[in-house]
Design a protein around this motif. Sequence first.
Motif, PDB file in Angstrom:
ATOM      1  N   ILE A 196      10.602  18.203   3.945  1.00 26.93           N
ATOM      2  CA  ILE A 196      10.551  17.245   2.839  1.00 26.93           C
ATOM      3  C   ILE A 196       9.106  17.169   2.348  1.00 26.93           C
ATOM      4  O   ILE A 196       8.198  16.883   3.134  1.00 26.93           O
ATOM      5  CB  ILE A 196      11.035  15.850   3.276  1.00 26.93           C
ATOM      6  N   PRO A 197       8.859  17.417   1.061  1.00 27.02           N
ATOM      7  CA  PRO A 197       7.479  17.338   0.551  1.00 27.02           C
ATOM      8  C   PRO A 197       6.902  15.941   0.788  1.00 27.02           C
ATOM      9  O   PRO A 197       7.612  14.942   0.647  1.00 27.02           O
ATOM     10  CB  PRO A 197       7.640  17.631  -0.945  1.00 27.02           C
ATOM     11  N   PRO A 198       5.642  15.842   1.164  1.00 27.89           N
ATOM     12  CA  PRO A 198       5.031  14.531   1.450  1.00 27.89           C
ATOM     13  C   PRO A 198       5.190  13.526   0.321  1.00 27.89           C
ATOM     14  O   PRO A 198       5.389  12.333   0.571  1.00 27.89           O
ATOM     15  CB  PRO A 198       3.562  14.878   1.680  1.00 27.89           C
ATOM     16  N   GLU A 199       5.147  14.010  -0.929  1.00 32.11           N
ATOM     17  CA  GLU A 199       5.256  13.088  -2.059  1.00 32.11           C
ATOM     18  C   GLU A 199       6.698  12.623  -2.290  1.00 32.11           C
ATOM     19  O   GLU A 199       6.936  11.669  -3.045  1.00 32.11           O
ATOM     20  CB  GLU A 199       4.710  13.738  -3.340  1.00 32.11           C
ATOM     21  N   GLN A 200       7.664  13.265  -1.622  1.00 32.69           N
ATOM     22  CA  GLN A 200       9.066  12.906  -1.817  1.00 32.69           C
ATOM     23  C   GLN A 200       9.705  12.277  -0.580  1.00 32.69           C
ATOM     24  O   GLN A 200      10.895  11.973  -0.600  1.00 32.69           O
ATOM     25  CB  GLN A 200       9.876  14.141  -2.226  1.00 32.69           C
ATOM     26  N   ILE A 201       8.938  12.049   0.455  1.00 31.39           N
ATOM     27  CA  ILE A 201       9.526  11.494   1.674  1.00 31.39           C
ATOM     28  C   ILE A 201       9.698   9.985   1.546  1.00 31.39           C
ATOM     29  O   ILE A 201       8.860   9.282   0.982  1.00 31.39           O
ATOM     30  CB  ILE A 201       8.677  11.836   2.912  1.00 31.39           C
ATOM     31  N   SER A 202      10.827   9.488   2.029  1.00 27.21           N
ATOM     32  CA  SER A 202      11.062   8.055   2.117  1.00 27.21           C
ATOM     33  C   SER A 202      11.962   7.816   3.318  1.00 27.21           C
ATOM     34  O   SER A 202      12.300   8.749   4.055  1.00 27.21           O
ATOM     35  CB  SER A 202      11.690   7.512   0.819  1.00 27.21           C
ATOM     36  N   GLY A 203      12.349   6.576   3.552  1.00 29.85           N
ATOM     37  CA  GLY A 203      13.173   6.288   4.719  1.00 29.85           C
ATOM     38  C   GLY A 203      13.519   4.818   4.798  1.00 29.85           C
ATOM     39  O   GLY A 203      13.149   4.032   3.920  1.00 29.85           O
ATOM     40  N   ILE A 204      14.215   4.449   5.858  1.00 28.73           N
ATOM     41  CA  ILE A 204      14.651   3.065   6.016  1.00 28.73           C
ATOM     42  C   ILE A 204      13.717   2.314   6.966  1.00 28.73           C
ATOM     43  O   ILE A 204      12.955   2.918   7.718  1.00 28.73           O
ATOM     44  CB  ILE A 204      16.109   2.975   6.515  1.00 28.73           C
ATOM     45  N   ASN A 205      13.819   0.975   6.915  1.00 26.25           N
ATOM     46  CA  ASN A 205      12.961   0.143   7.751  1.00 26.25           C
ATOM     47  C   ASN A 205      13.205   0.347   9.236  1.00 26.25           C
ATOM     48  O   ASN A 205      12.257   0.476  10.016  1.00 26.25           O
ATOM     49  CB  ASN A 205      13.198  -1.338   7.427  1.00 26.25           C
ATOM     50  N   SER A 206      14.472   0.316   9.649  1.00 30.18           N
ATOM     51  CA  SER A 206      14.776   0.256  11.073  1.00 30.18           C
ATOM     52  C   SER A 206      14.309   1.514  11.801  1.00 30.18           C
ATOM     53  O   SER A 206      14.694   2.626  11.465  1.00 30.18           O
ATOM     54  CB  SER A 206      16.268   0.040  11.311  1.00 30.18           C
ATOM     55  N   GLY A 207      13.436   1.317  12.775  1.00 30.34           N
ATOM     56  CA  GLY A 207      12.867   2.427  13.526  1.00 30.34           C
ATOM     57  C   GLY A 207      11.513   2.871  13.020  1.00 30.34           C
ATOM     58  O   GLY A 207      10.801   3.612  13.700  1.00 30.34           O
ATOM     59  N   MET A 208      11.134   2.426  11.828  1.00 32.31           N
ATOM     60  CA  MET A 208       9.839   2.800  11.261  1.00 32.31           C
ATOM     61  C   MET A 208       8.699   2.215  12.089  1.00 32.31           C
ATOM     62  O   MET A 208       8.767   1.071  12.535  1.00 32.31           O
ATOM     63  CB  MET A 208       9.742   2.285   9.815  1.00 32.31           C
ATOM     64  N   ALA A 209       7.664   3.010  12.304  1.00 31.55           N
ATOM     65  CA  ALA A 209       6.476   2.559  13.030  1.00 31.55           C
ATOM     66  C   ALA A 209       5.272   2.666  12.105  1.00 31.55           C
ATOM     67  O   ALA A 209       5.067   3.700  11.460  1.00 31.55           O
ATOM     68  CB  ALA A 209       6.255   3.395  14.278  1.00 31.55           C
ATOM     69  N   VAL A 210       4.483   1.589  12.037  1.00 28.56           N
ATOM     70  CA  VAL A 210       3.387   1.511  11.070  1.00 28.56           C
ATOM     71  C   VAL A 210       2.105   1.079  11.777  1.00 28.56           C
ATOM     72  O   VAL A 210       2.107   0.125  12.566  1.00 28.56           O
ATOM     73  CB  VAL A 210       3.706   0.498   9.950  1.00 28.56           C
ATOM     74  N   ASN A 211       1.020   1.761  11.478  1.00 33.84           N
ATOM     75  CA  ASN A 211      -0.283   1.367  11.992  1.00 33.84           C
ATOM     76  C   ASN A 211      -0.661   0.007  11.399  1.00 33.84           C
ATOM     77  O   ASN A 211      -0.649  -0.174  10.177  1.00 33.84           O
ATOM     78  CB  ASN A 211      -1.338   2.413  11.603  1.00 33.84           C
ATOM     79  N   LEU A 212      -0.983  -0.954  12.256  1.00 33.68           N
ATOM     80  CA  LEU A 212      -1.316  -2.297  11.782  1.00 33.68           C
ATOM     81  C   LEU A 212      -2.516  -2.304  10.838  1.00 33.68           C
ATOM     82  O   LEU A 212      -2.695  -3.258  10.064  1.00 33.68           O
ATOM     83  CB  LEU A 212      -1.583  -3.225  12.969  1.00 33.68           C
ATOM     84  N   ALA A 213      -3.319  -1.261  10.880  1.00 32.11           N
ATOM     85  CA  ALA A 213      -4.489  -1.199  10.005  1.00 32.11           C
ATOM     86  C   ALA A 213      -4.094  -1.218   8.527  1.00 32.11           C
ATOM     87  O   ALA A 213      -4.865  -1.717   7.692  1.00 32.11           O
ATOM     88  CB  ALA A 213      -5.309   0.057  10.310  1.00 32.11           C
ATOM     89  N   VAL A 214      -2.902  -0.706   8.197  1.00 30.81           N
ATOM     90  CA  VAL A 214      -2.513  -0.666   6.784  1.00 30.81           C
ATOM     91  C   VAL A 214      -2.191  -2.060   6.253  1.00 30.81           C
ATOM     92  O   VAL A 214      -2.146  -2.274   5.034  1.00 30.81           O
ATOM     93  CB  VAL A 214      -1.318   0.284   6.536  1.00 30.81           C
ATOM     94  N   TYR A 215      -1.947  -3.004   7.150  1.00 25.93           N
ATOM     95  CA  TYR A 215      -1.589  -4.359   6.731  1.00 25.93           C
ATOM     96  C   TYR A 215      -2.806  -5.273   6.563  1.00 25.93           C
ATOM     97  O   TYR A 215      -2.650  -6.466   6.283  1.00 25.93           O
ATOM     98  CB  TYR A 215      -0.643  -4.994   7.753  1.00 25.93           C
ATOM     99  N   ARG A 216      -3.988  -4.744   6.746  1.00 31.37           N
ATOM    100  CA  ARG A 216      -5.183  -5.594   6.607  1.00 31.37           C
ATOM    101  C   ARG A 216      -5.286  -6.175   5.208  1.00 31.37           C
ATOM    102  O   ARG A 216      -5.766  -7.291   5.018  1.00 31.37           O
ATOM    103  CB  ARG A 216      -6.442  -4.783   6.945  1.00 31.37           C
ATOM    104  N   ASP A 217      -4.852  -5.411   4.209  1.00 34.18           N
ATOM    105  CA  ASP A 217      -4.869  -5.913   2.833  1.00 34.18           C
ATOM    106  C   ASP A 217      -3.519  -5.685   2.152  1.00 34.18           C
ATOM    107  O   ASP A 217      -3.446  -5.469   0.943  1.00 34.18           O
ATOM    108  CB  ASP A 217      -5.986  -5.249   2.032  1.00 34.18           C
ATOM    109  N   TYR A 218      -2.463  -5.751   2.957  1.00 36.92           N
ATOM    110  CA  TYR A 218      -1.127  -5.499   2.391  1.00 36.92           C
ATOM    111  C   TYR A 218      -0.107  -6.434   3.030  1.00 36.92           C
ATOM    112  O   TYR A 218      -0.130  -6.641   4.247  1.00 36.92           O
ATOM    113  CB  TYR A 218      -0.699  -4.040   2.632  1.00 36.92           C
ATOM    114  N   ARG A 219       0.787  -6.981   2.212  1.00 35.97           N
ATOM    115  CA  ARG A 219       1.941  -7.732   2.690  1.00 35.97           C
ATOM    116  C   ARG A 219       3.160  -7.299   1.883  1.00 35.97           C
ATOM    117  O   ARG A 219       3.042  -6.797   0.759  1.00 35.97           O
ATOM    118  CB  ARG A 219       1.732  -9.247   2.554  1.00 35.97           C
ATOM    119  N   TYR A 220       4.335  -7.489   2.479  1.00 37.40           N
ATOM    120  CA  TYR A 220       5.568  -7.105   1.800  1.00 37.40           C
ATOM    121  C   TYR A 220       5.818  -8.010   0.598  1.00 37.40           C
ATOM    122  O   TYR A 220       5.542  -9.220   0.634  1.00 37.40           O
ATOM    123  CB  TYR A 220       6.743  -7.171   2.773  1.00 37.40           C
ATOM    124  N   ASP A 221       6.353  -7.422  -0.453  1.00 35.76           N
ATOM    125  CA  ASP A 221       6.684  -8.144  -1.675  1.00 35.76           C
ATOM    126  C   ASP A 221       7.928  -8.992  -1.418  1.00 35.76           C
ATOM    127  O   ASP A 221       9.026  -8.462  -1.266  1.00 35.76           O
ATOM    128  CB  ASP A 221       6.932  -7.141  -2.810  1.00 35.76           C
TER     129      ASP A 221
END
Length: 272
Positions: free
Chosen positions: A143-168
Amino acid sequence: MSQPIYAVIVLYNVNYKNSRTFMDIVGIPDVSLIVCDNSTVDVGNYELSDDYPEVTYISMGHNAGLSAAYNRALHKLEGKEGYLCLFDDDTEVGANYFSALREEIDRTGADVYLPLVYDDEGLISPCIISGVKTSRASSAEGIPPEQISGINSGMAVNLAVYRDYRYDEGYFLDYIDHAFLRDMKARGYKILPICSITLKQDFSMNNRSDVLGAKVRFRLFYRDFYRFCNVSFSARCFAIRFIIKRWLYINLYMRLNSWRLRWEKKREEKAK
């Protein structure tokens, strides 16, 4: 040294003892568990803190939506480092999920990880997104990096990305995951599938005989989907066409199919 791992489970009108996900995760060493309760009825989850004092329990007081629950969990994790794993309350989490995740983090250090998630129709995540249109991938590989997506359940995210981000919080239930991943790609974060992790997910939308349930889900879906598509005129046109098509499917095809099934059941009963 391994990164700290935090797991968030969002409950909705289910007792934690009946959550397959909770029972799969609770007690796993070196995984800090947070439970956000969006329940609208008393299902006894107030007992969770007594039974499992090591688990952080957050009662939302009502069904505040998935984005709001995630943001409440992130508030608890303010200033912490590590990875956040998101789960629905009905996801089967394999015994190797966290060990395989740690190995992948140590090996690649990506910002977002997407395990392989299957429903009863095949691979549901990762998936392909083109503009605002999502489609299933036959395989997570390629899957090309610009076209990849997925669902929430099971997703793992580095907490660093949330320093200036919150869910809409304008999103209530649907397309939170695709909107999040769209934002992550726009910010240049690295998103990778983890082919060594396989999860099983049950989706109520796959039930083609539950007309009433489909109508309830549709009322939640179309608002979130239109919000996701509110990025351009062409995307809004696509959203309107898709929403009309979904409405017709529920109110015509599913209703007719429900009548057919009831008629066949009555005919079988008369034949006995």
